[in-house]
Design an enzyme around this catalytic site. Structure first.
Site: not given
Ligand code: ZN
Length: 164
Positions: A46, A51, A94-95, A136-137, A140
């Site tokens: 995701g 991000q 998480c990226l 989670h997304e 953000h």
């Molecule tokens: Zn993340």
């Protein structure tokens, strides 16, 4: 299509409240394509617009592509309209927090509404990893990262490890 740079914690982009997407035109469609390309290239499941330094309410997700055929999805202006009383704790990567895994407790199931990339209204019950990934997304888009959802002591330990 182009790969975008992923911003990492503690970049202030990750703490912003993102703005709703207005008209879905060429710009948004190409952002979504670039975000998907970036997500797959980074081996993520995701990716949310902040991000990649865009403060817009849009995220992309393909929570199962590592185990099946890719099924890319774009979520514009997503909203959670129901959460299950039962929760589950999942280790989340998480990226934007490379190398950090935080065990986050979240509702196990959700009902979500969003606008698709074709402009149509969508809604779905999400469960399993898809429910966790979508929450989670969506976090953000509200400027929340996994570290904001765990106890203070674990948070400090993970930040110390992260910056070491
Ligand atoms: Zn993340």
């Amino acid at each position: 299509m182009a790969r975008l740079d992923i911003v990492t914690f503690p970049n202030p982009m990750l703490a912003r409240d993102c703005s709703p997407v207005g008209e879905i035109g060429t710009e948004i469609r190409s952002l979504a394509e670039d975000m998907l390309e970036t997500m797959y290239a980074a081996e993520g499941r995701g990716l949310a617009a902040p991000q990649v330094a865009r403060a817009l309410r849009i995220f992309v997700m393909d929570e199962g592509w590592k185990d099946r055929e890719p099924a890319p999805r774009v979520f514009i202006n997503p909203e959670i309209t129901w959460t299950s009383p039962e929760t589950r704790i999942t280790p989340e990567g998480c990226l934007s927090l490379p190398g950090v895994t935080a065990r986050v407790e979240r509702p196990a199931q959700i009902h979500m509404r969003w606008t698709g990339i074709d402009g149509t209204a969508q809604e779905e019950d999400l469960h399993g990893f898809a429910a966790i990934c979508a929450q989670h997304e969506l976090d953000h888009l509200d400027g929340i990262v996994t570290l904001d959802r765990i106890d203070r002591q674990t948070r400090l330990a993970l930040i110390e490890e992260y910056s070491a």
